[in-house]
Design a protein around this motif. Structure first.
Motif: not given
Length: 925
Positions: A209-210, A194-196, A204-206, A752-753
């Motif tokens: 990964l975003a 859920a963090e990602f 997920r915004a914020g 990012r990868d």
């Protein structure tokens, strides 16, 4: 839970229907419309619908044939006891009573809650929640038309999901679905994922990964801008070279050539101007002729059109006159039909009113009989309650007359008798025995003469005298024990005597008889109290008193209808109301209702025909008015046409119009030939680039020179702009900027990868955890499939268990039937096969759930196998017989009961010989 019996009163077509269910199998037969589905619905609503419910669910139970409110009585076994349920559906004043043989008697909300607890549901369904009613025991209550549906596709509450899982867990070997550690690991995985990502799999915004995706997108945008700036610089330099080449071409070649061509064109234009002048003069002579010629032709066309229009309107006038005559005749006939229809409607309305008045009279008489029956019942209850009270008073007096001896007093008396017997035995064991065998002198013991052969026990010191001169002192052995035993004997004797005197009895046998008598009297008194509690004694007198206003209202209403009663009494074909009982009144009322229905239909048909006739009359009137108006319009239009025709003939000049037209046509053709000759000369000189007399002798070439000058000025401007753009774009090194932006983008993409790989790894771990969890959860389907397999084997199908999937969140899904090496989804099976598979599944569910409901569950089939052909019936019978052997109570309703007869469902069980209890065959209608 097992159904025992039921009774329906004033419920749709059932006035009073009583049934007793077999403990194993009940077959209810009857043709269509005999009330089988009504019975099923009444049982279901009796168990699950609140008695005070209102709305559609209760209105559907009301009878249109029998007066009174619907009542349902159901006897069933639950919780190890037999229960009696009675519900009367009367809206907010509905009643619910629940009782058992152990003295529990509940009513109202308490009864509803206890019933829900016995049935294993949250609570009764109210009127506002009527949509939830079909979900109650949907796996056990198979209504007509629903047999081919998959019960596992409904909500989990519809097939008792939680209890089913508990029973399957006890049957199978899977153990718990998951350990606390498993759940904690799953929760941590869900938190990390859920963090990602969101629940739908989106980033997920914020999140980290975003953020790295945003930075990568910005770096990519900057890299694109750097590439665009380099491309713009290269394009600007290429544009600068193209502008310079174009300016050189204009100055050296194109501009001198255009000036020479402009001088040659000026001479040709002067010649064209002369010829064009002559052509305009000729056209000026031709145009007046053309106008005059066109005017004459137009007048000729108008005259011809007026003649044609006059002929058409004369024909229309004749047709409209005929139409007016026809409509007048039809209107007269329609008015006559409307008058006849109105008279018939008035006659039918009068008959309907008389029938309604008779119905009202019969209904009032029925209400009067109902009132009398209610009064009799209330007075019977009153008398019964008084009798029970008198009997109870007698029992109380008999109890008061008996000594207050209970089980404890009898037990205490027996203990005292035992203690006395034991003390007496001890004294006898320690006492000495003295027996006179023979004597020639008198022998006395403590002053009493001894008789030969009569032994005497000596429990203490005694004096023996032989004759007159011999006296002996006899003392038994034992020391102080014998006096103590004698003291205990006396104490026990005193205690027993005190108890006997206190209780007023001679011995324990008499006390026990009195105790049994008291217990019997108390039991009789308790039974009387239970019998009294079953009588609705509260407010009996008030209810009897409340009947009087109803009686007065009925008598007043009957008095108001007394003329109708007299008319009925005078009619020899109508039976006398006073001689009819309640059944006769209901039959007569039913006959009047049927007659009224037929009369109302005839009245509606007559009214409809009358409305149609009146509408036709109005339509004919409108058509007649329109036709007359059209006829008047045609008359006026013909007069106006005659005037316009006379005026047109006057303007054309009568017979000279044709000659004048021929002369004008000759002159016009001559001028047209001259214009054609001038056009040929103009064409030989070539096209003119401008109108003669213009300031520029060669305007086409002038325009080309002007355009060329404008292009040169524009190119000079573009040259300056291109030089300035190249200088601006080259102020900083675009190649170095591109390389820097490329390095930034590659670094952000690598970050990012890395983070994406971490998130995907968590998703993969979560997916595999779910797969393992699902694999563990699927073990719940094994015992359920094993429970279904014997029923499929009884049907003659593949004995292997069917395929189905278990989801901890959504329950059982994807039911498939094996046939050979293939597996087919439930929805793709034929209608008959879906009925059989769903029936096997429902029987298996009932069998698995039995331990949670005292070892039995009822399964109701209402015409469930309508798509099963005769070849499949033997398999269905074997399947039902197997369910009966496994303890399921089957209630089967069918239009063809012979297909499921008792011989077809015989089972190999010694208890099955009890036919009356095990099986019931009932036919409705």
């Amino acid at each position: 839970m097992r159904l025992l019996h039921c009774r329906l009163r004033q419920l749709r077509q059932h006035r009073d229907l009583g049934l007793r269910f077999g403990r194993r199998f009940t077959l209810i037969g009857g043709a269509n419309e005999t009330g089988k589905s009504t019975l099923v619905e009444a049982l279901h609503k009796g168990l699950f619908l609140r008695a005070t419910a209102t709305g559609r669910g209760v209105e559907e139970l009301r009878s249109r044939l029998h007066p009174g409110l619907p009542e349902v009585e159901i006897g069933f076994e639950a919780g190890g006891q037999a229960w009696q349920l009675r519900k009367r559906f009367a809206g907010a004043s509905g009643t619910c009573q629940l009782s058992n043989g152990a003295g529990v008697a509940l009513s109202g909300a308490a009864a509803e809650e206890q019933l829900a607890a016995l049935l294993g549901v949250e609570g009764p369904v109210t009127g506002t929640q009527i949509r939830q009613l079909p979900e109650r025991w949907a796996h056990l209550w198979v209504r007509q038309g629903e047999a081919a549906s998959n019960p596992l596709q409904a909500k989990q509450e519809s097939y008792d999901f939680s209890r089913l899982v508990d029973q399957l867990q006890q049957r199978g070997s899977s153990g718990a679905l998951e350990s606390p550690l498993d759940r904690r690991v799953l929760e941590l995985l869900q938190e990390r994922v859920a963090e990602f990502f969101t629940g739908t799999g989106k980033v997920r915004a914020g999140s980290r990964l975003a953020e790295v995706q945003r930075r990568e997108a910005e770096a990519a945008t900057q890299l694109g801008l750097a590439r665009e700036r380099l491309s713009e610089l290269e394009a600007a330099m290429e544009q600068l070279r193209a502008i310079q080449e174009r300016l050189s071409a204009i100055e050296g070649q194109e501009r001198p050539a255009l000036l020479a061509r402009q001088r040659q064109e000026a001479e040709r234009l002067r010649q064209l101007e002369q010829l064009e002048q002559r052509r305009r003069l000729t056209i000026a002579e031709r145009d007046p002729l053309a106008e005059a010629l066109e005017r004459l032709r137009r007048q000729q066309r108008q005259r011809q059109e007026l003649l044609t229009q006059q002929a058409q309107q004369l024909e229309d006038q004749a047709r409209q006159a005929a139409a007016v005559q026809r409509l007048e005749a039809e209107l007269a006939a329609s008015r006559a039909a409307c008058e006849r229809g109105g008279q018939l409607r008035l006659r039918l309305e009068g008959q309907r009113q008389r029938l309604l008045e008779r119905q009202e009279l019969l209904q009032l008489r029925l209400d009067q009989l109902q009132l009398e029956a209610e009064e009799r019942q209330l007075r019977e209850h009153q008398e019964q309650l008084g009798r029970l009270q008198r009997e109870a008073e007698g029992l109380k007096q008999r109890l008061a007359a008996l000594p207050a001896i209970g089980t404890e007093q009898v037990r205490e008396l027996r203990r005292a008798e035992g203690a006395l017997a034991e003390a007496r035995a001890r004294c006898q064991a320690m006492a000495a025995s003295l027996e006179l065998l023979s004597a020639d002198l008198p022998v006395h013991l403590d002053g009493l003469a001894l008789e030969i052969g009569q032994p005497q026990l000596l429990s203490g010191s005694s004096e023996l005298q032989v004759g007159a001169g011999v006296r002996l002192r006899l003392s038994p052995g034992g020391g102080e024990a014998l006096p103590q035993a004698r003291t205990e004997l006396e104490r026990s004797q005193a205690a027993l005597t005190g108890l006997q005197e206190g209780l007023g009895v001679a011995d324990s046998e008499m006390a026990e008889a009195i105790e049994r008598q008291r217990r019997a009297l108390e039991s009789d008194l308790s039974n009387l109290r239970k019998a009294a509690s079953a009588i609705p004694w509260a407010g009996l007198q008030e209810r009897i008193t409340a009947l009087e206003p109803r009686r007065l209202r009925l008598e007043l209403a009957l008095a108001a209808l007394d003329p109708i009663r007299q008319d009925l009494a005078a009619d020899p074909e109508t039976p006398a109301l006073d001689g009819l009982d309640r059944n006769g009144l209901e039959e007569e009322l039913q006959r009047l209702r049927q007659t009224t229905t037929l009369l109302v239909r005839q009245l509606e048909q007559t009214t409809q025909q009358l409305q149609q006739a009146e509408e036709r009359e109005r339509e004919l009137g409108r058509e007649l008015v329109a036709s007359r108006g059209r006829l008047e319009q045609l008359a006026g239009s013909l007069g106006a046409l005659a005037e316009r025709l006379a005026a047109a003939e006057g303007e054309a000049g009568g017979g000279d119009a044709d000659a004048t037209l021929a002369e004008l046509e000759g002159q016009w053709r001559e001028r047209q030939a001259q214009i054609a000759s001038l056009d040929a000369a103009l064409a030989a000189l070539g096209p003119a680039t401008a109108e003669p007399g213009a300031a520029d002798p060669a305007p086409g070439l002038g325009a080309a020179v002007e355009r060329l000058e404008q292009e040169r000025e524009s190119l000079l401007t573009q040259l300056g702009q291109a030089e300035q753009r190249c200088a601006g774009l080259g102020a900083e090194n675009p190649v170095a900027e591109l390389e820097r932006r490329q390095a930034e983008w590659e670094a952000s993409r690598a970050e990012r990868d890395a983070i994406e790989s971490q998130g995907q790894a968590l998703q993969l771990l979560q997916a595999r955890f779910h797969a393992a969890q699902t694999d563990l959860a699927n073990r719940y389907s094994e015992p359920l499939g094993a429970a279904i397999a014997p029923y499929l084997a009884a049907l003659g199908r593949d004995p292997r268990a069917p395929l189905l999937r278990f989801d901890p969140e959504r329950g059982f899904q994807d039911l498939q039937l094996r046939q050979g090496s293939e597996a087919y989804d439930f929805e793709k099976l034929s209608g008959g096969m879906r009925e059989q598979l769903a029936g096997a599944l429902r029987l298996a569910l009932a069998e698995v759930l039995q331990p949670a409901y005292d070892g039995c569950l009822p399964l109701v089939f209402d015409d469930a196998f309508t798509n099963s052909d005769p070849q499949r019936l033997p398999g269905l019978r074997r399947m039902l017989r197997l369910a009966i052997e496994h303890g399921v109570q089957v209630v089967l309703l069918s239009c063809d009961p012979a297909a499921y007869g008792e011989n077809a469902l015989m089972v190999a069980d010694p208890d099955w010989d009890e036919r009356e209890e095990a099986i019931q065959l009932i036919r409705l209608g």
